[in-house]
Enzyme design. Sequence first.
Site, PDB file in Angstrom:
ATOM      1  N   CYS A 166      66.834  62.211  19.497  1.00  0.00           N
ATOM      2  CA  CYS A 166      67.470  62.602  20.760  1.00  0.00           C
ATOM      3  C   CYS A 166      68.736  61.771  20.993  1.00  0.00           C
ATOM      4  O   CYS A 166      68.686  60.534  20.993  1.00  0.00           O
ATOM      5  CB  CYS A 166      66.488  62.420  21.919  1.00  0.00           C
ATOM      6  SG  CYS A 166      67.264  62.577  23.539  1.00  0.00           S
ATOM      7  N   HIS A 189      61.790  59.772  27.677  1.00  0.00           N
ATOM      8  CA  HIS A 189      62.280  61.077  27.238  1.00  0.00           C
ATOM      9  C   HIS A 189      61.450  62.210  27.828  1.00  0.00           C
ATOM     10  O   HIS A 189      60.241  62.298  27.609  1.00  0.00           O
ATOM     11  CB  HIS A 189      62.250  61.199  25.703  1.00  0.00           C
ATOM     12  CG  HIS A 189      62.735  62.535  25.241  1.00  0.00           C
ATOM     13  ND1 HIS A 189      64.051  62.774  24.925  1.00  0.00           N
ATOM     14  CD2 HIS A 189      62.092  63.722  25.107  1.00  0.00           C
ATOM     15  CE1 HIS A 189      64.199  64.047  24.611  1.00  0.00           C
ATOM     16  NE2 HIS A 189      63.009  64.644  24.705  1.00  0.00           N
ATOM     17  N   HIS A 192      74.105  65.252  36.298  1.00  0.00           N
ATOM     18  CA  HIS A 192      75.542  65.023  36.357  1.00  0.00           C
ATOM     19  C   HIS A 192      75.901  64.604  37.780  1.00  0.00           C
ATOM     20  O   HIS A 192      75.542  65.300  38.743  1.00  0.00           O
ATOM     21  CB  HIS A 192      76.316  66.315  36.053  1.00  0.00           C
ATOM     22  CG  HIS A 192      76.067  66.906  34.693  1.00  0.00           C
ATOM     23  ND1 HIS A 192      76.957  66.794  33.653  1.00  0.00           N
ATOM     24  CD2 HIS A 192      75.029  67.636  34.218  1.00  0.00           C
ATOM     25  CE1 HIS A 192      76.493  67.435  32.587  1.00  0.00           C
ATOM     26  NE2 HIS A 192      75.321  67.960  32.904  1.00  0.00           N
ATOM     27  N   HIS A 233      68.876  65.101  32.468  1.00  0.00           N
ATOM     28  CA  HIS A 233      70.027  64.337  32.959  1.00  0.00           C
ATOM     29  C   HIS A 233      70.587  64.990  34.205  1.00  0.00           C
ATOM     30  O   HIS A 233      70.517  66.207  34.380  1.00  0.00           O
ATOM     31  CB  HIS A 233      71.109  64.202  31.884  1.00  0.00           C
ATOM     32  CG  HIS A 233      71.556  65.479  31.262  1.00  0.00           C
ATOM     33  ND1 HIS A 233      70.826  66.124  30.281  1.00  0.00           N
ATOM     34  CD2 HIS A 233      72.653  66.247  31.470  1.00  0.00           C
ATOM     35  CE1 HIS A 233      71.460  67.231  29.913  1.00  0.00           C
ATOM     36  NE2 HIS A 233      72.568  67.332  30.633  1.00  0.00           N
TER      37      HIS A 233
HETATM   38  P1  DGP Z   1      74.544  69.564  29.610  1.00  0.00           P
HETATM   39  O1  DGP Z   1      75.497  70.619  29.165  1.00  0.00           O
HETATM   40  O2  DGP Z   1      74.120  69.712  31.062  1.00  0.00           O
HETATM   41  O3  DGP Z   1      73.370  69.430  28.673  1.00  0.00           O
HETATM   42  O4  DGP Z   1      75.350  68.194  29.589  1.00  0.00           O
HETATM   43  C1  DGP Z   1      75.401  67.342  28.495  1.00  0.00           C
HETATM   44  C2  DGP Z   1      76.552  66.442  28.721  1.00  0.00           C
HETATM   45  O5  DGP Z   1      76.469  65.377  27.784  1.00  0.00           O
HETATM   46  C3  DGP Z   1      77.931  67.080  28.512  1.00  0.00           C
HETATM   47  O6  DGP Z   1      78.634  67.098  29.769  1.00  0.00           O
HETATM   48  C4  DGP Z   1      78.643  66.184  27.513  1.00  0.00           C
HETATM   49  C5  DGP Z   1      77.754  64.962  27.465  1.00  0.00           C
HETATM   50  N1  DGP Z   1      77.684  64.341  26.156  1.00  0.00           N
HETATM   51  C6  DGP Z   1      77.337  64.933  24.989  1.00  0.00           C
HETATM   52  N2  DGP Z   1      77.345  64.050  23.984  1.00  0.00           N
HETATM   53  C7  DGP Z   1      77.697  62.857  24.531  1.00  0.00           C
HETATM   54  C8  DGP Z   1      77.874  61.546  24.000  1.00  0.00           C
HETATM   55  O7  DGP Z   1      77.699  61.273  22.809  1.00  0.00           O
HETATM   56  N3  DGP Z   1      78.255  60.577  24.879  1.00  0.00           N
HETATM   57  C9  DGP Z   1      78.455  60.829  26.214  1.00  0.00           C
HETATM   58  N4  DGP Z   1      78.841  59.816  26.989  1.00  0.00           N
HETATM   59  N5  DGP Z   1      78.282  62.042  26.742  1.00  0.00           N
HETATM   60  C10 DGP Z   1      77.910  63.047  25.914  1.00  0.00           C
END
Ligand code: DGP
Length: 113
Positions: free
Chosen positions: A4, A46, A101, A99
């Site tokens: 993950c 998780h 946002h 998660h």
């Molecule tokens: P969602 O689409 O709701 O599953 O949002 C996942 C978010 O995770 C997306 O806005 C981009 C973020 N994201 C993906 N990979 C990484 C990473 O490696 N580092 C960080 N900081 N954010 C990430």
Amino acid sequence: MSDCLFCKIISGDIPSAKVYEDDLVYAFRDIAPQAPTHVLVIPKTHVASVDACDELSDQALAACLRACRTVAKLEGLENGYRVVSNCGDDACQSVKHLHFHVLGGRKMGETMA
Ligand code: DGP
């Protein structure tokens, strides 16, 4: 969970820009911000999404929402902010670790979908 992405961020195997952390929660800047402030708040345990929240303790679930508020205070979002949790394919959830946002720093659109 070993494969993950967000578990690897919690463990430090993948670097991230930390905004807040406590025993139950980790918060870090989204890699592709969609607002001046865009922080992801995740439980350290998780679980895949809101749909799997029964697998998370009430304490950890509550800690996530409290951390969203803490992040908003730390980021100075006194004029308001939006908390979003995408759940499943129709919501375009791309990372299967629960998660939230936290988005702010500008006036949000009136539509959410
Ligand atoms: P969602 O689409 O709701 O599953 O949002 C996942 C978010 O995770 C997306 O806005 C981009 C973020 N994201 C993906 N990979 C990484 C990473 O490696 N580092 C960080 N900081 N954010 C990430």
